[in-house]
Design an enzyme around this catalytic site. Sequence first.
Site, PDB file in Angstrom:
ATOM      1  CG  HIS A  87     -77.038  54.266 -29.135  1.00 51.92           C
ATOM      2  ND1 HIS A  87     -76.800  55.256 -30.050  1.00 51.92           N
ATOM      3  CD2 HIS A  87     -76.604  53.102 -29.732  1.00 51.92           C
ATOM      4  CE1 HIS A  87     -76.253  54.720 -31.143  1.00 51.92           C
ATOM      5  NE2 HIS A  87     -76.136  53.411 -30.974  1.00 51.92           N
ATOM      6  CG  HIS A  91     -72.546  63.033 -30.159  1.00 53.39           C
ATOM      7  ND1 HIS A  91     -71.389  62.452 -30.619  1.00 53.39           N
ATOM      8  CD2 HIS A  91     -73.565  62.377 -30.765  1.00 53.39           C
ATOM      9  CE1 HIS A  91     -71.702  61.493 -31.474  1.00 53.39           C
ATOM     10  NE2 HIS A  91     -73.013  61.417 -31.574  1.00 53.39           N
ATOM     11  CG  ASP A 134     -81.797  60.673 -30.573  1.00 50.49           C
ATOM     12  OD1 ASP A 134     -82.216  60.235 -31.662  1.00 50.49           O
ATOM     13  OD2 ASP A 134     -81.013  60.050 -29.846  1.00 50.49           O
TER      14      ASP A 134
HETATM   15  C1  LIG Z   1     -78.188  59.225 -31.894  1.00 51.44           C
HETATM   16  C2  LIG Z   1     -77.508  59.125 -30.593  1.00 51.44           C
HETATM   17  O1  LIG Z   1     -77.345  58.056 -30.078  1.00 51.44           O
HETATM   18  S1  LIG Z   1     -76.962  60.581 -29.944  1.00 51.44           S
HETATM   19  C3  LIG Z   1     -76.856  60.292 -28.191  1.00 51.44           C
HETATM   20  C4  LIG Z   1     -78.233  60.158 -27.596  1.00 51.44           C
HETATM   21  N1  LIG Z   1     -78.150  60.115 -26.118  1.00 51.44           N
HETATM   22  C5  LIG Z   1     -78.625  61.123 -25.356  1.00 51.44           C
HETATM   23  O2  LIG Z   1     -79.150  62.117 -25.811  1.00 51.44           O
HETATM   24  C6  LIG Z   1     -78.532  60.887 -23.873  1.00 51.44           C
HETATM   25  C7  LIG Z   1     -78.053  62.143 -23.156  1.00 51.44           C
HETATM   26  N2  LIG Z   1     -76.642  62.371 -23.411  1.00 51.44           N
HETATM   27  C8  LIG Z   1     -75.692  61.662 -22.746  1.00 51.44           C
HETATM   28  O3  LIG Z   1     -75.963  60.837 -21.856  1.00 51.44           O
HETATM   29  C9  LIG Z   1     -74.238  61.876 -23.134  1.00 51.44           C
HETATM   30  O4  LIG Z   1     -74.075  63.177 -23.658  1.00 51.44           O
HETATM   31  C10 LIG Z   1     -73.755  60.849 -24.175  1.00 51.44           C
HETATM   32  C11 LIG Z   1     -74.038  59.416 -23.676  1.00 51.44           C
HETATM   33  C12 LIG Z   1     -74.428  61.051 -25.514  1.00 51.44           C
HETATM   34  C13 LIG Z   1     -72.244  61.033 -24.365  1.00 51.44           C
HETATM   35  O5  LIG Z   1     -71.625  60.687 -23.165  1.00 51.44           O
HETATM   36  P1  LIG Z   1     -70.148  61.149 -22.836  1.00 51.44           P
HETATM   37  O6  LIG Z   1     -69.290  61.061 -24.038  1.00 51.44           O
HETATM   38  O7  LIG Z   1     -69.728  60.409 -21.629  1.00 51.44           O
HETATM   39  O8  LIG Z   1     -70.380  62.690 -22.484  1.00 51.44           O
HETATM   40  P2  LIG Z   1     -69.306  63.824 -22.172  1.00 51.44           P
HETATM   41  O9  LIG Z   1     -67.955  63.233 -21.976  1.00 51.44           O
HETATM   42  O10 LIG Z   1     -69.454  64.870 -23.213  1.00 51.44           O
HETATM   43  O11 LIG Z   1     -69.832  64.406 -20.799  1.00 51.44           O
HETATM   44  C14 LIG Z   1     -69.226  65.556 -20.258  1.00 51.44           C
HETATM   45  C15 LIG Z   1     -70.002  66.036 -19.082  1.00 51.44           C
HETATM   46  O12 LIG Z   1     -71.253  66.537 -19.524  1.00 51.44           O
HETATM   47  C16 LIG Z   1     -72.310  65.887 -18.867  1.00 51.44           C
HETATM   48  N3  LIG Z   1     -73.369  65.633 -19.805  1.00 51.44           N
HETATM   49  C17 LIG Z   1     -73.220  65.103 -21.032  1.00 51.44           C
HETATM   50  N4  LIG Z   1     -74.416  64.991 -21.618  1.00 51.44           N
HETATM   51  C18 LIG Z   1     -75.308  65.465 -20.738  1.00 51.44           C
HETATM   52  C19 LIG Z   1     -76.714  65.619 -20.780  1.00 51.44           C
HETATM   53  N5  LIG Z   1     -77.412  65.235 -21.826  1.00 51.44           N
HETATM   54  N6  LIG Z   1     -77.329  66.154 -19.712  1.00 51.44           N
HETATM   55  C20 LIG Z   1     -76.626  66.552 -18.642  1.00 51.44           C
HETATM   56  N7  LIG Z   1     -75.286  66.428 -18.552  1.00 51.44           N
HETATM   57  C21 LIG Z   1     -74.648  65.891 -19.588  1.00 51.44           C
HETATM   58  C22 LIG Z   1     -71.718  64.554 -18.418  1.00 51.44           C
HETATM   59  O13 LIG Z   1     -72.435  64.001 -17.318  1.00 51.44           O
HETATM   60  C23 LIG Z   1     -70.318  64.958 -18.060  1.00 51.44           C
HETATM   61  O14 LIG Z   1     -70.327  65.563 -16.795  1.00 51.44           O
HETATM   62  P3  LIG Z   1     -69.200  65.205 -15.711  1.00 51.44           P
HETATM   63  O15 LIG Z   1     -67.900  65.573 -16.383  1.00 51.44           O
HETATM   64  O16 LIG Z   1     -69.585  66.037 -14.543  1.00 51.44           O
HETATM   65  O17 LIG Z   1     -69.330  63.726 -15.486  1.00 51.44           O
HETATM   66  O1  LIG Z   2     -72.160  58.189 -32.558  1.00 55.16           O
HETATM   67  C1  LIG Z   2     -72.719  57.997 -31.466  1.00 55.16           C
HETATM   68  O2  LIG Z   2     -72.101  57.730 -30.412  1.00 55.16           O
HETATM   69  C2  LIG Z   2     -74.188  58.078 -31.347  1.00 55.16           C
HETATM   70  C3  LIG Z   2     -74.853  58.674 -32.536  1.00 55.16           C
HETATM   71  O3  LIG Z   2     -74.923  59.870 -32.691  1.00 55.16           O
HETATM   72  C4  LIG Z   2     -75.394  57.790 -33.545  1.00 55.16           C
HETATM   73  O4  LIG Z   2     -75.217  56.557 -33.448  1.00 55.16           O
HETATM   74  O5  LIG Z   2     -76.045  58.281 -34.483  1.00 55.16           O
END
Ligand SMILES: CC(=O)SCCNC(=O)CCNC(=O)[C@H](O)C(C)(C)COP(=O)(O)OP(=O)(O)OC[C@H]1O[C@@H](n2cnc3c(N)ncnc32)[C@H](O)[C@@H]1OP(=O)(O)O
Ligand SMILES: O=C([O-])CC(=O)C(=O)O
Length: 374
Positions: A221, A260, A311
């Site tokens: 997050h 996301h 981010d």
């Molecule tokens: C402001 C915020 O909070 S924005 C979010 C900030 N977090 C990050 O940047 C951390 C990196 N990103 C992630 O871990 C994820 O994309 C999350 C937590 C944001 C969302 O998670 P989910 O909704 O479960 O992702 P989603 O369903 O789109 O994933 C689909 C596939 O893509 C992969 N994937 C998604 N994001 C990433 C990533 N950043 N790097 C590599 N693989 C990824 C998942 O592992 C998944 O693969 P699988 O089907 O083989 O298991």
């Molecule tokens: O909506 C989310 O899951 C994460 C995010 O981008 C935020 O909190 O800004």
Amino acid sequence: MVDKKLGGAGLRGQSAGETSLSTVGQSGTGLTYCGYDVTDLAENVTFEEVAYLLFHGELPNQTQLDAYKQKLKSLRCLPRALKEVLERIPADAHPMDVMRTAASMLGNLETEKDFSEQKDAADRLLATFPAIICYWYRFSHFGDRIITETDDDQLGAYFLHLLHGKKPSELHARVMDVSLILYAEHEFNASTFTARVCASTLSDLHSCITGAIGSLRGPLHGGANEAAMELIQDLTDPDHARSVLAQKLANKDKIMGFGHAVYRESDPRNAIIKQWSQQLSQQADSSRLYDVSVACEAFMWEQKKLFCNADFFHASAYHYMGIPTKLFTPIFVCSRLTGWAAHVFEQRANNRIIRPSADYVGVEPRTVTPIEQR
Ligand SMILES: CC(=O)SCCNC(=O)CCNC(=O)[C@H](O)C(C)(C)COP(=O)(O)OP(=O)(O)OC[C@H]1O[C@@H](n2cnc3c(N)ncnc32)[C@H](O)[C@@H]1OP(=O)(O)O
Ligand SMILES: O=C([O-])CC(=O)C(=O)O
């Protein structure tokens, strides 16, 4: 905008309640606050106007804005007991733990006794969060006891002033202001949902915010902006960026700052902060961080159809403004407090305790075996 296929774990795609505060992935460029597109807000208003919008449902007129800014300025003094706590937290503490402790401590010193005090309590937290993190940082790292009462007109400039001990340039003040606008609100993300669950028990605002800070701390997050910086800081050029990412993808590593839970093709906040990062890079000694970030963005889309979330380009933007990496996520707190508090107000206005059910997958019913027979 293409809808993401949702379902399964993580309550993905399930509605957990109503909000009039924001929409994600539904209209405009993809993110709206109280009906306004975030792109419109980032171009045309200040963070203080966004805070007012989230707390009151409407943008302020000039008189209301002047009064609101004056109020926030008058609330910048940290209580002595809070400063004493901050001075006891070591330099190697996690700055998000500092924020969590400080929010909780303020709840002890200035307890919200009645919900009629909720907006004042939120304004007080908003006014003091930049001072809290900078007071701890400057004291623990340099032994400085900073004066937190300044005449800075805006919260973003105030933060940079306290951090660096001098007023920021116009460009830096503007970028911080935009950054705070972009991070302010995002529907039922994990930290906001934490705040709402806590609010639904009719708990106090400081408890809701303290819990939300704990949820934002994680690298999936809010912690992703720091993790993105750790990735890009070692990348020497675009070729190196591509080879490091290729290796990480081969290892099935998560690339922080990408992907996301709701957006499918892009996060509207990315285009905005990316453009400001580029402007900052043009004024910096080297554009390496921006250039490698652009290479990462292109490579991740080409290889995995994964896009930068809010981010990723925040990492280079904050770095160009001389902000230490460990303070990136606390800045997110300074901004998202507005969304969290607005959601707490909304939950309280139409409350039912949040208490979902679980699908039981444990062992069949059984009886206790006496201890000597186990
Ligand atoms: C402001 C915020 O909070 S924005 C979010 C900030 N977090 C990050 O940047 C951390 C990196 N990103 C992630 O871990 C994820 O994309 C999350 C937590 C944001 C969302 O998670 P989910 O909704 O479960 O992702 P989603 O369903 O789109 O994933 C689909 C596939 O893509 C992969 N994937 C998604 N994001 C990433 C990533 N950043 N790097 C590599 N693989 C990824 C998942 O592992 C998944 O693969 P699988 O089907 O083989 O298991
Ligand atoms: O909506 C989310 O899951 C994460 C995010 O981008 C935020 O909190 O800004």
